[in-house]
Enzyme design. Sequence first.
Site, PDB file in Angstrom:
ATOM      1  N   ASP A 529     -25.518  47.178  37.831  1.00  0.00           N
ATOM      2  CA  ASP A 529     -25.333  46.461  39.103  1.00  0.00           C
ATOM      3  C   ASP A 529     -24.295  47.152  39.986  1.00  0.00           C
ATOM      4  O   ASP A 529     -23.464  47.932  39.525  1.00  0.00           O
ATOM      5  CB  ASP A 529     -24.868  45.023  38.847  1.00  0.00           C
ATOM      6  CG  ASP A 529     -25.923  44.189  38.140  1.00  0.00           C
ATOM      7  OD1 ASP A 529     -27.036  44.708  37.918  1.00  0.00           O
ATOM      8  OD2 ASP A 529     -25.629  43.024  37.805  1.00  0.00           O
ATOM      9  N   HIS A 671     -22.362  47.665  34.862  1.00  0.00           N
ATOM     10  CA  HIS A 671     -22.055  47.934  36.270  1.00  0.00           C
ATOM     11  C   HIS A 671     -21.731  49.409  36.463  1.00  0.00           C
ATOM     12  O   HIS A 671     -20.990  49.986  35.660  1.00  0.00           O
ATOM     13  CB  HIS A 671     -20.873  47.077  36.737  1.00  0.00           C
ATOM     14  CG  HIS A 671     -21.146  45.605  36.676  1.00  0.00           C
ATOM     15  ND1 HIS A 671     -21.121  44.884  35.501  1.00  0.00           N
ATOM     16  CD2 HIS A 671     -21.467  44.714  37.667  1.00  0.00           C
ATOM     17  CE1 HIS A 671     -21.402  43.620  35.742  1.00  0.00           C
ATOM     18  NE2 HIS A 671     -21.624  43.480  37.060  1.00  0.00           N
TER      19      HIS A 671
END
Length: 703
Positions: A529, A671
């Site tokens: 992400d 992430h």
Amino acid sequence: MTSNSNIPGGLHATSERLPGPYAMIISGGALALAGVMLLVNLHLQVNSFPATLETPQPPITHQLHEHMVEVDWNDISGADRYQLQLWYPSGWIDLPDNDMGIDVDYDGSRAVVRKQSPGALINTFRVKALGCGRASDWSDYGRKADAGSATQDRDSLASTAPLLAESPHEAIWSGILTTGTSGEVAGGYGYSRAASVGMLSPGAFMLDRHEYQIVHASQATDAFVLELQHTNGSAPQFTLAVHDANGSNPRELSTCNSVRIKTENGDRYLWLDSEVSWAAGAHSAMSISLANGHKHAVAGRVLRPVRPLTATFERVPKQHSGSEFSLLVRFSHPIAAAADSLRTGSLHVSAGTVTSVQQLAGQRDLWQVNITPDSNRSVRVGLRSAPACEMPGAICTHHQIRLANEPEAVVYGPPITARFIDGPEAHQGESQFPVRIQLSEPLLSTSQSLSRHLLSTSGARLTEVRRVDGRSDLWELVVAPESAVPVEIKLNLDLDCGSSALSCLDDLIRIAEPRELTIPPAVIHLTFDDGPNPAYTPQILDILAWHGARATFFVTGESATLYPDLIARIISEGHTLANHTWDHVALDTLSTEEFEDTVLRTQRVLGEHATACIRPPYYRADSETYARADEMGFRVIMGNVRPMDWTRPGAQVIADRIIGGAAHQAVVVLHDGGGDRSQTVEGLRMALAHLRSQNFSFEPVCS
């Protein structure tokens, strides 16, 4: 002293070139006229026989069944027969031995030895070679070969069966010759097939599976000539018995005392100083015996050559339905056996019963056999003959020629259905896993037969095949994957029975439909992400490429606009792109118009490479978020493995959390943007090194 005769055509006859009996015949003068003319005309090689016989190698025995063995040894040049001895508790005995009930069939450099009653083992033999009144030394003793080198097919006995019912002392051929005369027979009387001179009946015989044709027999001046055509590389030694025209005064001519000349298609023999009183149109008896130096053929005895007795099954049904069926047995010659003898002593049936046997249309070479199956199992039918014609269950002709082969046929039972059950959804690399096969009825087979003849795998190996709770209709396979590739297990229905029905073991071929089970490797879905980020996304892409892993990147529209080169690299390296809103805004705080704007704006930036997946920022999603995404055609992707890498707990902690959550279809949330992701990079590196060793596969969650 050497006597030379210069012969036109380049041949020289000398006593030195023809040792042994030939030297005595030729020394002191030239060849007789017939021999000279023949050698001159033919320009062929004159063969001599070895002065001594080499000692055979120790024989090797192969067990055919409990009371029968095959004995093999090397062929000896110059030998026309062999003598076999068996070691018995009382010492060495010559074979055959009627008192001990031991019979033997010689066939060149091998023999089949039969013991008609239980007793001492017949497995230790020695052999010597014989020919032209000479004998080799006895070989060293030989015993049974190792099981691995002594495999026998069902045609072994057929290949060793004699083609003639002869002994070494009996005539193997007898014929009547009506003499003729022409220039073809060198000024004398006789027979020539090529020139149609004289008549000879019969003109051929079989010996050791080779056909011999007598194409020339004539009495010329001081020499008798016989020519044989045959396909055998080396004709045996024999004695030719020839009578005068009035049937008296037989001459016994041994090939040991002949000049043998190899021709293109066989051998020509010259007996010098031999004269037979023949006249044109007269009848004379001739015979050939395998002479051993002690006994010769009995002139005038006619032993007609015969082909071996063989049998085949015909009109064999492919399958039975559980009720009675019939098939035919065809013999190459009419047999002397009765129907009851065939039914009770010669026909062997498994999983069924012979209900009747009868001749067809009175033909003793064609029989119908009716069989009733015991169950749905495949029925195997075999034909066996006792080893001697006088024994019960023997199949022989009226001339005592015994069945030489043992045919078999299989009539398969009704179809069996199979299905795979209890297999895993995916395999996890090196870990073994079980799969079960459920059959519609018990399969009478062994685990070894099942794995060797029916099952095949790719991407894995079978480590075990076993019955479940002793059942024959439920089997369990233990499968060991070889790598992170799909494992395929097939029920192979293309069984190759070859020439022998025995290779289609038990009822395996009855399985009606092909079955195949594919078990993919366990797949983990890695997701990232908040990117792309020029500091961390390239490092993550390098790690993924090193391990051959593919992932899904949930990118923001702003970052995608800022770093189009990273977007292009993500796509080119086989990863997929998904939506993480334009500016990482919480979706549950937006109006419908704002929701659609942030999502669609990002989709337009990603263009044709955008997937229909979305992940709500901050992991905040309510029921309305799911409803709005669904209306727009998006699938909300959350995750079930959250290492919480954005809290920076340490690289080892991140790696442990990824490994601890590893399972088939696990979705890992990581992430690559939104802050310092150095721990994420290092934790990912450690986790993939471990998971790849367990053969996990890594694929995008969105495509």
